[in-house]
Design an enzyme around this catalytic site. Structure first.
Site, PDB file in Angstrom:
ATOM      1  N   ASP A 228       0.657  -1.213   0.188  1.00 26.59           N
ATOM      2  CA  ASP A 228       0.038   0.036   0.017  1.00 26.59           C
ATOM      3  C   ASP A 228       0.900   1.142   0.095  1.00 26.59           C
ATOM      4  OD1 ASP A 228      -2.018  -2.252   1.033  1.00 26.59           O
ATOM      5  OD2 ASP A 228      -3.002  -0.618   0.250  1.00 26.59           O
ATOM      6  N   LYS A 239      -1.264  -4.851   4.091  1.00 24.67           N
ATOM      7  CA  LYS A 239      -2.391  -5.634   4.613  1.00 24.67           C
ATOM      8  C   LYS A 239      -2.035  -6.184   6.065  1.00 24.67           C
ATOM      9  CE  LYS A 239      -5.929  -5.188   3.977  1.00 24.67           C
ATOM     10  NZ  LYS A 239      -6.594  -4.281   4.715  1.00 24.67           N
TER      11      LYS A 239
HETATM   12  O1  MRU Z   1      -7.751  -2.841   2.571  1.00 24.83           O
HETATM   13  P1  MRU Z   1      -7.422  -3.346   1.316  1.00 24.83           P
HETATM   14  O2  MRU Z   1      -8.039  -4.397   0.693  1.00 24.83           O
HETATM   15  O3  MRU Z   1      -7.627  -2.120   0.133  1.00 24.83           O
HETATM   16  O4  MRU Z   1      -5.781  -3.731   1.412  1.00 24.83           O
HETATM   17  C1  MRU Z   1      -5.075  -3.949   0.207  1.00 24.83           C
HETATM   18  C2  MRU Z   1      -3.709  -4.563   0.436  1.00 24.83           C
HETATM   19  O5  MRU Z   1      -3.284  -4.543   1.344  1.00 24.83           O
HETATM   20  C3  MRU Z   1      -3.136  -5.065  -0.888  1.00 24.83           C
HETATM   21  O6  MRU Z   1      -2.116  -6.033  -0.653  1.00 24.83           O
HETATM   22  C4  MRU Z   1      -2.460  -3.704  -1.479  1.00 24.83           C
HETATM   23  O7  MRU Z   1      -3.221  -2.847  -1.754  1.00 24.83           O
HETATM   24  C5  MRU Z   1      -1.594  -4.200  -2.580  1.00 24.83           C
HETATM   25  S1  MRU Z   1      -2.810  -4.125  -4.013  1.00 24.83           S
HETATM   26  C6  MRU Z   1      -1.918  -4.329  -5.380  1.00 24.83           C
END
Ligand code: MRU
Length: 337
Positions: A228, A239
């Protein structure tokens, strides 16, 4: 991405924009229901990002870019629109990158529908190239652990962590994926496994707590996750639960790779401790798919992301190639060109 629905296979992006309306696969309804929802204005886009109709760092960025286009179409104040979008989710850097790109485009008089489409096309192309570079890490029979969903749903198409798997599988390589279920929102169980099934990639869904067993038994050859936000020293927000996987991978000598496009790299922050971590609603922990599992009155903490220190990262799989933590300066130079 390849989507198989009611026995029919077709190509579908996670979102698309048509005549002022943003169309989104409703990621809250998968895998049991494939529904397309429409966001007709900026407020609807903000809600879709906040309630995770659309989620995953690059996909959030793409939605925000089209939200800015909608604001321009309605002659709304773009500064206000940008502020509304920035307030939706604090951790994923792609959101901020996309809004900044649209502000820059607006400042030179560009049509933001055109600029947003170009931004999203660039994102998809970056993910395709991540897939091509990352596929080099996968040999015949490779067994890969992944966390959350860093697939096409999270990036509009191809994915980041899943892109190398897509490319290697389509090239005929035999692979096996362990997909963490990823509590509390179950992105692994609901989304990653759905994508792997659609692609025909052999896999097993595992409870989050099972990953350590397979890492210790050396039944995983490498871990690939998305990100992220990756900051200047290479620390990675992803995550919640990613850090634990990285620690257990390191303890067992299993390589741990992070796949991400340039839009996820935030060189303005020096280290991971400065990354804002989103706290989400307690109900995500107390309830499972709407069913209460914890007693009334319990206190809850629900951070959506954690930070993995760069020392635990074997390499960053990017559109420019694979970089070691000590080599991120060179990546920054390449991205600046
Ligand atoms: O809370 P989310 O579902 O938006 O979190 C997503 C993640 O943590 C993904 O691993 C990250 O955004 C990478 S997406 C290519």
């Amino acid at each position: 991405m390849r989507v198989v629905s009611e026995g029919v296979a077709r190509e579908l992006p996670a979102l698309w924009y048509d005549q002022g309306v943003l169309h989104l696969i409703d990621q809250r309804r998968l895998p049991l229901h494939l529904e397309i929802v429409q966001a007709g204005d900026l407020e609807a886009v903000c809600t879709a990002i906040r309630d995770m109709t659309v989620r995953g760092a690059p996909a959030i960025g793409a939605a925000a870019a089209f939200g800015m286009a909608q604001a321009q179409l309605r002659r709304d104040d773009l500064g206000h629109a940008a502020a509304r979008l920035r307030a939706t989710r604090p951790t994923a850097f792609d959101l901020f990158d996309a809004i900044a790109a649209m502000e820059a485009a607006a400042a030179v008089g560009q049509d933001l529908a055109v600029a947003a489409a170009a931004y999203v096309a660039r994102t998809v192309d970056r993910c395709r190239r991540i897939g091509e570079h990352g596929a080099a890490l996968l040999t015949e029979g490779s067994r890969v652990l992944t966390h959350c969903n860093a697939g096409a749903l999270a990036t509009v198409d191809w994915g980041t962590a899943l892109a190398p798997l897509r490319v290697a599988h389509r090239a005929g390589r035999r692979l096996f994926v362990y997909a963490d279920e990823t509590r509390p929102r179950l992105q692994g169980a609901r989304l990653t496994v759905w994508e792997l099934l659609n692609e025909g990639i052999p896999h097993a869904l595992i409870a989050d707590n099972a990953a350590g067993l397979y890492l210790r038994r050396r039944e995983v050859d490498l871990v690939i996750v998305g990100a992220d936000r990756i900051v200047a020293n290479g620390d990675v927000a992803n995550k919640i639960g990613t850090y634990e996987k990285a620690v257990v991978a390191a303890a067992n000598g299993v390589p741990f790779y992070v796949a991400a496009p340039a839009s996820t790299f935030d060189s303005s922050l020096p280290h991971g401790d400065s990354i804002p971590i989103e706290e989400r609603d307690a109900s995500e922990v107390t309830h499972l798919e709407g069913v209460q599992v914890a007693p009334f009155g319990t206190s809850v903490r629900n951070p959506a992301f954690d930070v993995t220190p760069h020392q635990l990262v074997s390499g960053y799989i990017t559109e420019h190639g694979i970089f070691a933590p000590g080599d991120l300066g060179r990546l920054q130079q390449l991205s600046a060109r």
